[in-house]
Design an enzyme around this catalytic site. Structure first.
Site, PDB file in Angstrom:
ATOM      1  N   ASP A  61       0.858  -1.180   0.000  1.00  0.00           N
ATOM      2  CA  ASP A  61       0.000   0.000   0.000  1.00  0.00           C
ATOM      3  C   ASP A  61       0.901   1.238   0.000  1.00  0.00           C
ATOM      4  OD1 ASP A  61      -3.170   0.597   0.970  1.00  0.00           O
ATOM      5  OD2 ASP A  61      -1.723   2.232   1.236  1.00  0.00           O
ATOM      6  N   LEU A  83       1.710   5.189 -10.266  1.00  0.00           N
ATOM      7  CA  LEU A  83       0.386   5.550 -10.807  1.00  0.00           C
ATOM      8  C   LEU A  83      -0.696   5.449  -9.738  1.00  0.00           C
ATOM      9  CD1 LEU A  83       0.454   3.566 -14.188  1.00  0.00           C
ATOM     10  CD2 LEU A  83       1.515   5.748 -13.636  1.00  0.00           C
ATOM     11  N   THR A 128      -0.393  15.735 -12.890  1.00  0.00           N
ATOM     12  CA  THR A 128      -1.692  15.953 -13.522  1.00  0.00           C
ATOM     13  C   THR A 128      -1.965  17.408 -13.883  1.00  0.00           C
ATOM     14  OG1 THR A 128      -4.065  16.036 -12.984  1.00  0.00           O
ATOM     15  CG2 THR A 128      -2.594  15.907 -11.133  1.00  0.00           C
ATOM     16  N   GLU A 130      -4.611  18.771 -13.365  1.00  0.00           N
ATOM     17  CA  GLU A 130      -5.427  19.308 -12.276  1.00  0.00           C
ATOM     18  C   GLU A 130      -4.582  20.262 -11.413  1.00  0.00           C
ATOM     19  OE1 GLU A 130      -8.710  18.805 -11.863  1.00  0.00           O
ATOM     20  OE2 GLU A 130      -8.985  19.556  -9.829  1.00  0.00           O
ATOM     21  N   TYR A 152      -7.307  17.050  -4.073  1.00  0.00           N
ATOM     22  CA  TYR A 152      -6.550  16.148  -4.963  1.00  0.00           C
ATOM     23  C   TYR A 152      -5.407  16.915  -5.635  1.00  0.00           C
ATOM     24  CZ  TYR A 152      -5.573  13.580  -9.310  1.00  0.00           C
ATOM     25  OH  TYR A 152      -4.951  12.950 -10.367  1.00  0.00           O
ATOM     26  N   LYS A 156      -1.331  16.379  -5.272  1.00  0.00           N
ATOM     27  CA  LYS A 156      -0.511  16.066  -6.449  1.00  0.00           C
ATOM     28  C   LYS A 156       0.615  17.087  -6.634  1.00  0.00           C
ATOM     29  CE  LYS A 156      -2.118  12.284  -8.474  1.00  0.00           C
ATOM     30  NZ  LYS A 156      -1.285  11.160  -8.949  1.00  0.00           N
TER      31      LYS A 156
HETATM   32  P1  NAP Z   1      -7.386   4.916 -11.433  1.00  0.00           P
HETATM   33  O1  NAP Z   1      -8.016   4.119 -12.540  1.00  0.00           O
HETATM   34  O2  NAP Z   1      -8.250   5.549 -10.419  1.00  0.00           O
HETATM   35  O3  NAP Z   1      -6.345   3.935 -10.687  1.00  0.00           O
HETATM   36  C1  NAP Z   1      -5.811   4.269  -9.426  1.00  0.00           C
HETATM   37  C2  NAP Z   1      -4.991   3.097  -8.914  1.00  0.00           C
HETATM   38  O4  NAP Z   1      -4.427   3.439  -7.646  1.00  0.00           O
HETATM   39  C3  NAP Z   1      -5.802   1.806  -8.674  1.00  0.00           C
HETATM   40  O5  NAP Z   1      -5.029   0.698  -9.085  1.00  0.00           O
HETATM   41  C4  NAP Z   1      -5.980   1.779  -7.160  1.00  0.00           C
HETATM   42  O6  NAP Z   1      -6.128   0.490  -6.620  1.00  0.00           O
HETATM   43  C5  NAP Z   1      -4.621   2.357  -6.741  1.00  0.00           C
HETATM   44  N1  NAP Z   1      -4.597   2.820  -5.352  1.00  0.00           N
HETATM   45  C6  NAP Z   1      -5.475   3.654  -4.736  1.00  0.00           C
HETATM   46  N2  NAP Z   1      -5.124   3.839  -3.444  1.00  0.00           N
HETATM   47  C7  NAP Z   1      -3.993   3.106  -3.244  1.00  0.00           C
HETATM   48  C8  NAP Z   1      -3.166   2.870  -2.111  1.00  0.00           C
HETATM   49  N3  NAP Z   1      -3.417   3.427  -0.919  1.00  0.00           N
HETATM   50  N4  NAP Z   1      -2.098   2.058  -2.251  1.00  0.00           N
HETATM   51  C9  NAP Z   1      -1.827   1.469  -3.450  1.00  0.00           C
HETATM   52  N5  NAP Z   1      -2.585   1.642  -4.550  1.00  0.00           N
HETATM   53  C10 NAP Z   1      -3.659   2.458  -4.446  1.00  0.00           C
HETATM   54  O7  NAP Z   1      -6.449   6.061 -12.035  1.00  0.00           O
HETATM   55  P2  NAP Z   1      -5.870   6.244 -13.533  1.00  0.00           P
HETATM   56  O8  NAP Z   1      -6.844   6.994 -14.343  1.00  0.00           O
HETATM   57  O9  NAP Z   1      -5.323   4.948 -14.010  1.00  0.00           O
HETATM   58  O10 NAP Z   1      -4.675   7.268 -13.242  1.00  0.00           O
HETATM   59  C11 NAP Z   1      -3.368   6.800 -12.919  1.00  0.00           C
HETATM   60  C12 NAP Z   1      -2.611   7.891 -12.200  1.00  0.00           C
HETATM   61  O11 NAP Z   1      -2.491   9.037 -13.053  1.00  0.00           O
HETATM   62  C13 NAP Z   1      -3.250   8.420 -10.916  1.00  0.00           C
HETATM   63  O12 NAP Z   1      -2.205   8.753 -10.032  1.00  0.00           O
HETATM   64  C14 NAP Z   1      -3.989   9.669 -11.355  1.00  0.00           C
HETATM   65  O13 NAP Z   1      -4.124  10.550 -10.268  1.00  0.00           O
HETATM   66  C15 NAP Z   1      -3.042  10.189 -12.416  1.00  0.00           C
HETATM   67  N6  NAP Z   1      -3.637  10.964 -13.501  1.00  0.00           N
HETATM   68  C16 NAP Z   1      -4.703  10.472 -14.184  1.00  0.00           C
HETATM   69  C17 NAP Z   1      -5.196  11.192 -15.258  1.00  0.00           C
HETATM   70  C18 NAP Z   1      -6.378  10.676 -16.061  1.00  0.00           C
HETATM   71  O14 NAP Z   1      -6.985  11.483 -16.763  1.00  0.00           O
HETATM   72  N7  NAP Z   1      -6.670   9.385 -16.013  1.00  0.00           N
HETATM   73  C19 NAP Z   1      -4.615  12.420 -15.620  1.00  0.00           C
HETATM   74  C20 NAP Z   1      -3.516  12.859 -14.907  1.00  0.00           C
HETATM   75  C21 NAP Z   1      -3.012  12.114 -13.857  1.00  0.00           C
HETATM   76  P3  NAP Z   1      -7.608  -0.201  -6.456  1.00  0.00           P
HETATM   77  O15 NAP Z   1      -7.905  -0.808  -7.798  1.00  0.00           O
HETATM   78  O16 NAP Z   1      -7.396  -1.207  -5.395  1.00  0.00           O
HETATM   79  O17 NAP Z   1      -8.549   0.906  -6.067  1.00  0.00           O
HETATM   80  N1  GDD Z   2     -17.195  13.088 -12.710  1.00  0.00           N
HETATM   81  C1  GDD Z   2     -18.144  13.939 -13.114  1.00  0.00           C
HETATM   82  N2  GDD Z   2     -19.457  13.601 -12.976  1.00  0.00           N
HETATM   83  N3  GDD Z   2     -17.753  15.114 -13.658  1.00  0.00           N
HETATM   84  C2  GDD Z   2     -18.733  15.947 -14.091  1.00  0.00           C
HETATM   85  C3  GDD Z   2     -20.091  15.649 -13.997  1.00  0.00           C
HETATM   86  C4  GDD Z   2     -20.475  14.414 -13.388  1.00  0.00           C
HETATM   87  O1  GDD Z   2     -21.652  14.084 -13.258  1.00  0.00           O
HETATM   88  N4  GDD Z   2     -20.794  16.684 -14.534  1.00  0.00           N
HETATM   89  C5  GDD Z   2     -19.911  17.586 -14.946  1.00  0.00           C
HETATM   90  N5  GDD Z   2     -18.650  17.150 -14.679  1.00  0.00           N
HETATM   91  C6  GDD Z   2     -17.422  17.910 -14.942  1.00  0.00           C
HETATM   92  C7  GDD Z   2     -16.540  18.080 -13.707  1.00  0.00           C
HETATM   93  O2  GDD Z   2     -17.070  19.112 -12.868  1.00  0.00           O
HETATM   94  C8  GDD Z   2     -15.214  18.419 -14.370  1.00  0.00           C
HETATM   95  O3  GDD Z   2     -15.174  19.798 -14.677  1.00  0.00           O
HETATM   96  C9  GDD Z   2     -15.246  17.621 -15.671  1.00  0.00           C
HETATM   97  O4  GDD Z   2     -16.608  17.203 -15.858  1.00  0.00           O
HETATM   98  C10 GDD Z   2     -14.339  16.395 -15.689  1.00  0.00           C
HETATM   99  O5  GDD Z   2     -14.588  15.646 -14.526  1.00  0.00           O
HETATM  100  P1  GDD Z   2     -13.917  14.187 -14.322  1.00  0.00           P
HETATM  101  O6  GDD Z   2     -14.187  13.323 -15.491  1.00  0.00           O
HETATM  102  O7  GDD Z   2     -14.343  13.711 -12.970  1.00  0.00           O
HETATM  103  O8  GDD Z   2     -12.353  14.497 -14.382  1.00  0.00           O
HETATM  104  P2  GDD Z   2     -11.439  15.614 -13.692  1.00  0.00           P
HETATM  105  O9  GDD Z   2     -10.991  16.552 -14.758  1.00  0.00           O
HETATM  106  O10 GDD Z   2     -12.071  16.170 -12.484  1.00  0.00           O
HETATM  107  O11 GDD Z   2     -10.205  14.730 -13.181  1.00  0.00           O
HETATM  108  C11 GDD Z   2      -9.600  13.750 -14.043  1.00  0.00           C
HETATM  109  O12 GDD Z   2      -8.575  14.346 -14.807  1.00  0.00           O
HETATM  110  C12 GDD Z   2      -7.463  14.840 -14.022  1.00  0.00           C
HETATM  111  C13 GDD Z   2      -6.474  15.465 -15.030  1.00  0.00           C
HETATM  112  O13 GDD Z   2      -6.861  16.782 -15.315  1.00  0.00           O
HETATM  113  C14 GDD Z   2      -9.084  12.627 -13.149  1.00  0.00           C
HETATM  114  O14 GDD Z   2      -8.668  11.551 -13.961  1.00  0.00           O
HETATM  115  C15 GDD Z   2      -7.898  13.073 -12.309  1.00  0.00           C
HETATM  116  O15 GDD Z   2      -7.337  11.953 -11.632  1.00  0.00           O
HETATM  117  C16 GDD Z   2      -6.856  13.683 -13.268  1.00  0.00           C
HETATM  118  O16 GDD Z   2      -5.715  14.100 -12.546  1.00  0.00           O
END
Ligand code: NAP
Ligand code: GDD
Length: 324
Positions: A61, A83, A128, A130, A152, A156
């Site tokens: 963890d 990740l 990110t 974000e 968040y 980060k």
């Molecule tokens: P995700 O699908 O939410 O995956 C998160 C992973 O982290 C899961 O495998 C989860 O395990 C694990 N995790 C959570 N808490 C943990 C802990 N305490 N110890 C060990 N593992 C833990 O996220 P993703 O979209 O693949 O994103 C990967 C990374 O990139 C994240 O750090 C996210 O913040 C960052 N990021 C994502 C985006 C995006 O748009 N996707 C953009 C920028 C940055 P479980 O399966 O057990 O919950």
């Molecule tokens: N989730 C969600 N649900 N978002 C909504 C909704 C809803 O019903 N309605 C509107 N939104 C808007 C959110 O307010 C936000 O502005 C946008 O849709 C995107 O929301 P998410 O898909 O939840 O993503 P995020 O941008 O907040 O965060 C994701 O991207 C980040 C990178 O910029 C996540 O993957 C983060 O982990 C990642 O870092």
């Protein structure tokens, strides 16, 4: 295939962990994953890609440094991809302390494990867009000041600066990928793209009537996760560690993304959409738009998938999963 390259991935059961595992296996790596064992079917993504039996899981963890040291020793990792995270922005207001511990302190724990066990291992931090939050430039790049707008984002930023600090303090090969939103059929259902594609498919199949969303005027720079994990790997193949923005350079409203998803199934999203203030966030990131010029020039990386291709791929996958 045997290999002298061994990777350790935290967050291996997440969206990016699954695509990165597949990429590294294709490249002949031994792939080890830190498994937190908190859910009932956490391996579903790896199973969907048909690789769940090819990765080695190590219990651990991010909040437990001893488990990370053990994972480094056991895996003999030469590349470490951090990740793992509580990655849902909305939840970070409900669980700010946990988010800080996992996403902020957790990254420092991984950096410490690398420093203690093998300083030659290369490290990737999942930073990110974000972190840009209340944007300080129309197009965000590596030099744009950070202004996080969620617990968040704050956590980060800590991890991002810790990565730079370990590079400068201990000469670790520690890189940070500032990735803009990236999606796929393996995206968690709480994120807006997947929520929309799943709802569109459910409505088409008569399983659901309405779609409840919050701020549909928010704009995001959305790309395909399968393209973005290549950028992560490329960063660790460079002679020098550095930070890179990874984005498409195109931004789109949530509204227009809905339109694409519903149109693909011959539906009009306006017939089903309900605005629900329950989904508004205490502080919103209104717009994100990345400039990936550095990643293009130095890594030779470019996105390959348009938003239209991405969303239709996700809708088709949801239709298939729902039995349509
Ligand atoms: P995700 O699908 O939410 O995956 C998160 C992973 O982290 C899961 O495998 C989860 O395990 C694990 N995790 C959570 N808490 C943990 C802990 N305490 N110890 C060990 N593992 C833990 O996220 P993703 O979209 O693949 O994103 C990967 C990374 O990139 C994240 O750090 C996210 O913040 C960052 N990021 C994502 C985006 C995006 O748009 N996707 C953009 C920028 C940055 P479980 O399966 O057990 O919950
Ligand atoms: N989730 C969600 N649900 N978002 C909504 C909704 C809803 O019903 N309605 C509107 N939104 C808007 C959110 O307010 C936000 O502005 C946008 O849709 C995107 O929301 P998410 O898909 O939840 O993503 P995020 O941008 O907040 O965060 C994701 O991207 C980040 C990178 O910029 C996540 O993957 C983060 O982990 C990642 O870092």
């Amino acid at each position: 295939m045997t290999s002298n390259k061994s990777a350790l991935i935290t967050g291996i059961t997440g969206q990016d962990g699954a695509y990165l595992s597949r990429l590294l296996l294709e490249k002949g790596y031994e792939v080890n994953g830190l498994l937190a064992r908190r859910g009932s079917d956490t391996l579903w993504r790896l199973r969907e890609l048909g690789i769940h039996e090819q990765v080695k899981m190590i219990d651990g963890d991010l909040t437990d440094l001893s488990s990370l040291i053990r994972a480094m020793e056991q895996s003999k990792a030469t590349e470490v991809y951090n990740l793992g995270a509580q990655s849902f922005v909305g939840t970070s207001w409900q669980q700010p302390v946990l988010t800080a511990q996992v996403d902020g302190v957790g990254a420092i724990n991984v950096l410490e494990a690398v420093r203690i066990v093998n300083r030659d291992a290369r490290f990737y931090q999942a930073s990110t867009s974000e972190m840009f939050g209340l944007i300080q430039a129309e197009k965000q790049d590596e030099k744009t000041p950070l202004y996080p707008r969620s617990p968040y984002g704050v956590a980060k930023v800590m991890a991002h600066w810790a990565t730079i600090n370990y590079r400068e303090s201990y000469n670790l090969h520690a890189s940070s990928g500032i990735l803009f939103n990236h999606e796929s059929p393996l995206r968690g259902i709480e994120f807006v793209t997947r929520k929309v594609t799943h709802a569109a498919a459910s409505i088409r199949l008569g399983l659901q009537k309405e779609l409840r969303l919050g701020n549909i005027d928010a704009k995001r720079d959305w790309g395909f996760a399968g393209d973005y994990v290549e950028a992560m790997w490329l960063m660790l193949q460079q002679d020098k560690a550095d930070d890179y923005v990874v984005a498409t350079g195109v931004t789109t409203t949530v509204r227009d993304m809905c339109e694409i998803a519903f149109r693909h199934l011959g539906l009009n999203y306006l017939d089903h959409l309900v605005i629900d203030p329950g989904f508004f966030r205490p502080a919103e990131v209104e717009v994100l738009l990345g400039n990936p010029a550095k990643a293009k020039a130095r890594l030779g990386w470019a996105p390959k998938t348009s938003l239209e291709q991405l969303i239709t791929m996700m809708v088709d996958a949801d239709i298939r999963r729902l039995g349509g």
